[in-house]
Design a protein around this motif. Structure first.
Motif, PDB file in Angstrom:
ATOM      1  N   LEU A 113      32.858  49.955  51.066  1.00  0.00           N
ATOM      2  CA  LEU A 113      33.056  51.229  51.760  1.00  0.00           C
ATOM      3  C   LEU A 113      34.500  51.398  52.201  1.00  0.00           C
ATOM      4  N   TYR A 114      35.042  50.374  52.860  1.00  0.00           N
ATOM      5  CA  TYR A 114      36.406  50.458  53.395  1.00  0.00           C
ATOM      6  C   TYR A 114      37.422  50.557  52.259  1.00  0.00           C
ATOM      7  N   ALA A 115      37.192  49.807  51.197  1.00  0.00           N
ATOM      8  CA  ALA A 115      38.093  49.871  50.045  1.00  0.00           C
ATOM      9  C   ALA A 115      38.090  51.261  49.419  1.00  0.00           C
ATOM     10  N   ALA A 116      36.905  51.885  49.368  1.00  0.00           N
ATOM     11  CA  ALA A 116      36.808  53.247  48.830  1.00  0.00           C
ATOM     12  C   ALA A 116      37.572  54.229  49.708  1.00  0.00           C
ATOM     13  N   ILE A 117      37.477  54.063  51.031  1.00  0.00           N
ATOM     14  CA  ILE A 117      38.214  54.923  51.963  1.00  0.00           C
ATOM     15  C   ILE A 117      39.719  54.798  51.718  1.00  0.00           C
ATOM     16  N   LEU A 118      40.158  53.581  51.393  1.00  0.00           N
ATOM     17  CA  LEU A 118      41.582  53.344  51.161  1.00  0.00           C
ATOM     18  C   LEU A 118      42.021  53.662  49.733  1.00  0.00           C
ATOM     19  N   GLY A 119      41.080  54.129  48.903  1.00  0.00           N
ATOM     20  CA  GLY A 119      41.461  54.642  47.595  1.00  0.00           C
ATOM     21  C   GLY A 119      41.169  53.765  46.392  1.00  0.00           C
ATOM     22  N   LEU A 120      40.496  52.627  46.584  1.00  0.00           N
ATOM     23  CA  LEU A 120      40.158  51.790  45.439  1.00  0.00           C
ATOM     24  C   LEU A 120      38.920  52.326  44.721  1.00  0.00           C
ATOM     25  N   THR A 121      38.903  52.189  43.414  1.00  0.00           N
ATOM     26  CA  THR A 121      37.712  52.532  42.641  1.00  0.00           C
ATOM     27  C   THR A 121      36.709  51.380  42.744  1.00  0.00           C
ATOM     28  N   LYS A 122      35.477  51.616  42.290  1.00  0.00           N
ATOM     29  CA  LYS A 122      34.464  50.556  42.302  1.00  0.00           C
ATOM     30  C   LYS A 122      34.890  49.370  41.442  1.00  0.00           C
ATOM     31  N   VAL A 123      35.500  49.677  40.300  1.00  0.00           N
ATOM     32  CA  VAL A 123      35.961  48.607  39.399  1.00  0.00           C
ATOM     33  C   VAL A 123      37.057  47.786  40.070  1.00  0.00           C
ATOM     34  N   GLN A 124      38.029  48.451  40.700  1.00  0.00           N
ATOM     35  CA  GLN A 124      39.111  47.746  41.386  1.00  0.00           C
ATOM     36  C   GLN A 124      38.579  46.881  42.530  1.00  0.00           C
ATOM     37  N   THR A 125      37.596  47.419  43.256  1.00  0.00           N
ATOM     38  CA  THR A 125      37.016  46.661  44.366  1.00  0.00           C
ATOM     39  C   THR A 125      36.316  45.405  43.858  1.00  0.00           C
ATOM     40  N   ARG A 126      35.564  45.533  42.764  1.00  0.00           N
ATOM     41  CA  ARG A 126      34.891  44.354  42.185  1.00  0.00           C
ATOM     42  C   ARG A 126      35.917  43.314  41.743  1.00  0.00           C
ATOM     43  N   GLU A 127      37.012  43.764  41.143  1.00  0.00           N
ATOM     44  CA  GLU A 127      38.044  42.845  40.656  1.00  0.00           C
ATOM     45  C   GLU A 127      38.716  42.080  41.807  1.00  0.00           C
ATOM     46  N   ARG A 128      38.824  42.725  42.984  1.00  0.00           N
ATOM     47  CA  ARG A 128      39.561  42.119  44.103  1.00  0.00           C
ATOM     48  C   ARG A 128      38.651  41.540  45.180  1.00  0.00           C
ATOM     49  N   TYR A 129      37.357  41.701  44.998  1.00  0.00           N
ATOM     50  CA  TYR A 129      36.412  41.305  46.045  1.00  0.00           C
ATOM     51  C   TYR A 129      36.554  39.828  46.416  1.00  0.00           C
ATOM     52  N   ASP A 130      36.586  38.958  45.438  1.00  0.00           N
ATOM     53  CA  ASP A 130      36.674  37.517  45.721  1.00  0.00           C
ATOM     54  C   ASP A 130      37.980  37.173  46.435  1.00  0.00           C
ATOM     55  N   GLN A 131      39.067  37.824  46.062  1.00  0.00           N
ATOM     56  CA  GLN A 131      40.349  37.589  46.731  1.00  0.00           C
ATOM     57  C   GLN A 131      40.286  38.028  48.192  1.00  0.00           C
ATOM     58  N   ILE A 132      39.657  39.182  48.428  1.00  0.00           N
ATOM     59  CA  ILE A 132      39.542  39.707  49.791  1.00  0.00           C
ATOM     60  C   ILE A 132      38.738  38.759  50.671  1.00  0.00           C
ATOM     61  N   VAL A 133      37.590  38.320  50.158  1.00  0.00           N
ATOM     62  CA  VAL A 133      36.707  37.441  50.935  1.00  0.00           C
ATOM     63  C   VAL A 133      37.372  36.084  51.174  1.00  0.00           C
ATOM     64  N   ALA A 134      38.044  35.552  50.157  1.00  0.00           N
ATOM     65  CA  ALA A 134      38.722  34.259  50.307  1.00  0.00           C
ATOM     66  C   ALA A 134      39.843  34.350  51.338  1.00  0.00           C
ATOM     67  N   PHE A 135      40.596  35.453  51.310  1.00  0.00           N
ATOM     68  CA  PHE A 135      41.683  35.621  52.282  1.00  0.00           C
ATOM     69  C   PHE A 135      41.123  35.693  53.697  1.00  0.00           C
ATOM     70  N   ALA A 136      40.012  36.414  53.871  1.00  0.00           N
ATOM     71  CA  ALA A 136      39.390  36.557  55.188  1.00  0.00           C
ATOM     72  C   ALA A 136      38.687  35.286  55.647  1.00  0.00           C
ATOM     73  N   GLU A 137      38.436  34.363  54.704  1.00  0.00           N
ATOM     74  CA  GLU A 137      37.751  33.097  54.998  1.00  0.00           C
ATOM     75  C   GLU A 137      36.355  33.345  55.580  1.00  0.00           C
ATOM     76  N   LEU A 138      35.634  34.288  54.959  1.00  0.00           N
ATOM     77  CA  LEU A 138      34.315  34.681  55.465  1.00  0.00           C
ATOM     78  C   LEU A 138      33.227  34.562  54.402  1.00  0.00           C
ATOM     79  N   GLU A 139      33.406  33.644  53.460  1.00  0.00           N
ATOM     80  CA  GLU A 139      32.458  33.533  52.352  1.00  0.00           C
ATOM     81  C   GLU A 139      31.008  33.367  52.827  1.00  0.00           C
ATOM     82  N   ARG A 140      30.795  32.644  53.899  1.00  0.00           N
ATOM     83  CA  ARG A 140      29.433  32.352  54.372  1.00  0.00           C
ATOM     84  C   ARG A 140      28.788  33.523  55.113  1.00  0.00           C
ATOM     85  N   PHE A 141      29.580  34.554  55.425  1.00  0.00           N
ATOM     86  CA  PHE A 141      29.087  35.591  56.333  1.00  0.00           C
ATOM     87  C   PHE A 141      28.992  36.984  55.703  1.00  0.00           C
ATOM     88  N   MET A 142      29.241  37.097  54.407  1.00  0.00           N
ATOM     89  CA  MET A 142      29.337  38.428  53.805  1.00  0.00           C
ATOM     90  C   MET A 142      28.000  39.143  53.701  1.00  0.00           C
TER      91      MET A 142
END
Length: 229
Positions: A113-142
């Motif tokens: 949702l937030y990525a869409a608000i900031l202008g990412l497409t669904k494909v772009q969000t899927r491509e960057r999702y793992d990077q986003i979660v790893a950076f946030a260090e929240l893998e266990r809580f998503m």
């Protein structure tokens, strides 16, 4: 000559603060015909500013000096009463903690949702999702709802999304201060990485030493004005 990526010309923004509070229905009814007294605050007072592409600028000043208002005006969250604002690039704002998040949705859903608000497409969000979660260090809580996240966890996720949308301009407000020291350093390293790739960054902080260590240029604000103007 390169045009500024951000340009403000004589920008003014005022807010009205009521002198009296009416908390109950009775107070509203008995004072219905009575005019309320207001104090006018100029959060931005005839501000002019020119920022070139690729600059990493720190903004400092006491509470109420207009720092956050300045970022919100640039982001288009607020509109000026007078003056002109020109932004020649795509903005990724990290302004207020939790803005754009839906507490009843999971962390994973909120990334989309937030990525869409900031202008990412669904494909772009899927491509960057793992990077986003790893950076946030929240893998266990998503899979948890965001309403169950601590303030620090929300900050981690919000900054991670903001920093991975590949915008031209990154606006970072003081919300970064709620994170622990190691994550703050991680965020600053990411901002410096973005700067090296040519991104423009505006960073608001009360930490003058941190500003001096990371920012090439410093803007000091006081009572809605830029020092020296």
């Amino acid at each position: 000559m390169t045009k500024p990526i951000i340009e403000l010309k004589k920008v003014t923004k005022t807010f009205k603060l009521p002198h009296e509070r009416r908390n109950s229905l009775k107070e509203h009814l008995f004072n219905f015909w009575r005019l309320r007294a207001y104090e006018t605050i100029r959060a931005a007072d005839d501000v002019s500013l020119s920022i070139q592409p690729g600059e990493f600028i720190g903004i400092i000043g006491p509470n109420g000096s207009g720092k956050s208002t300045l970022l919100k005006l640039i982001a288009g969250v607020l509109y000026p009463d007078t003056g002109e604002i020109a932004v020649r690039g795509r903005i990724s704002p990290f302004l207020e903690l939790g803005v754009g998040f839906q507490p009843e949705l999971s962390g994973q859903d909120n990334v989309c949702l937030y990525a869409a608000i900031l202008g990412l497409t669904k494909v772009q969000t899927r491509e960057r999702y793992d990077q986003i979660v790893a950076f946030a260090e929240l893998e266990r809580f998503m899979d948890q709802k965001v309403k169950n996240y601590s303030t620090g966890m929300q900050m981690r996720l919000a900054f991670a999304i903001t920093a991975h949308v590949d915008a031209d301009i990154l606006l970072v407000d003081e919300a970064l201060a709620v994170g622990d020291e190691s994550f703050q350093q991680k965020c600053l390293a990411k901002m410096n990485q973005l700067k090296l790739s040519g991104k423009t960054i505006l960073f608001v902080s009360h930490d003058l030493e941190r500003i001096k260590a990371n920012c090439k240029k410093i803007i000091e604000m006081k009572a809605g004005r830029i020092n020296g103007q």
